[in-house]
Write a protein that holds these residues in place. Sequence first.
Motif, PDB file in Angstrom:
ATOM      1  N   GLN A  48       0.984  -1.372  -0.004  1.00  0.00           N
ATOM      2  CA  GLN A  48      -0.026   0.031   0.049  1.00  0.00           C
ATOM      3  C   GLN A  48       0.929   1.267  -0.040  1.00  0.00           C
ATOM      4  OE1 GLN A  48      -3.329  -1.807   2.842  1.00  0.00           O
ATOM      5  NE2 GLN A  48      -3.400   0.474   2.248  1.00  0.00           N
ATOM      6  N   CYS A  77      -3.392   0.341  -3.958  1.00  0.00           N
ATOM      7  CA  CYS A  77      -2.981  -0.753  -3.505  1.00  0.00           C
ATOM      8  C   CYS A  77      -2.446  -1.435  -4.645  1.00  0.00           C
ATOM      9  CB  CYS A  77      -4.298  -1.670  -3.076  1.00  0.00           C
ATOM     10  SG  CYS A  77      -4.363  -3.312  -2.380  1.00  0.00           S
ATOM     11  N   TRP A  88     -11.921  -2.597  -0.031  1.00  0.00           N
ATOM     12  CA  TRP A  88     -11.190  -1.672   1.080  1.00  0.00           C
ATOM     13  C   TRP A  88     -11.854  -1.732   2.281  1.00  0.00           C
ATOM     14  CZ3 TRP A  88      -6.611   1.085   0.435  1.00  0.00           C
ATOM     15  CH2 TRP A  88      -5.977   1.159  -0.910  1.00  0.00           C
ATOM     16  N   CYS A 116      -6.416  -2.391   2.299  1.00  0.00           N
ATOM     17  CA  CYS A 116      -6.984  -3.194   0.916  1.00  0.00           C
ATOM     18  C   CYS A 116      -6.872  -4.730   0.852  1.00  0.00           C
ATOM     19  CB  CYS A 116      -6.190  -2.493  -0.361  1.00  0.00           C
ATOM     20  SG  CYS A 116      -4.533  -3.175  -0.643  1.00  0.00           S
ATOM     21  N   GLY A 121      -3.605  -5.863   2.579  1.00  0.00           N
ATOM     22  CA  GLY A 121      -2.110  -5.082   2.482  1.00  0.00           C
ATOM     23  C   GLY A 121      -1.747  -4.801   3.958  1.00  0.00           C
TER      24      GLY A 121
END
Length: 208
Positions: A26, A43, A56, A100, A107
């Motif tokens: 990210q 992302c 998200w 994400c 992430g």
Amino acid sequence: MHYFLLGSSVMALIYLSAEEKVHVFQKPRFVGVKTGRTVTMYCVPSNPTLSIHVEWYKGQTYKNQLKNSHKIKITEKSDKVNASITIKKVEIEDNGTYFCKLNSTHGPGTELQVSRYSDPKTILRRSRVKDVIIFLQAILLISCIVVPLVQIYKLEQKEDVIYEEPEDDHIYEGLEVERCGGADLYEDITAYARDTEAAWEVEPADQE
């Protein structure tokens, strides 16, 4: 032949599983802005050739999934752009960490910190008010120091006047003090004292 087909299938499965294992990054990891600004977070997968669906979330619980709205815009990954999320006119309530999710991989998160916007005129006005308050405090402090000193000085002057000896004429024992031209004249008044012890004369009775 069967062993060859079995081995090929196993190798294909290993290859496919290796392809599906994606590392997610990210960018940026931290964003700090004032209220009213627009923020975009990206992302990025380690393998850009894979077909990926992005989701998200706000918070590490991954329960608050974000959707497209008048304030939030979610962009899917394509050959030209990375997956991203855009938040318009951020407010203090938008503070938090955004994660994400690409396929099944999350992430590391992007922290968003929003602070209130301060008008420069308001800051200057507050600074002037602070200066005035500091000036008034200085005057009060000086007054608290000077006023007691002046009162003590006045009291000392009054005490000097009270304890000053008067210049009136006075009489010492046996001496009368007179003043002539500012000088003291002492006159001995003991000479005026008379002896009151006199002999009594008695007449005889036959003289009548």
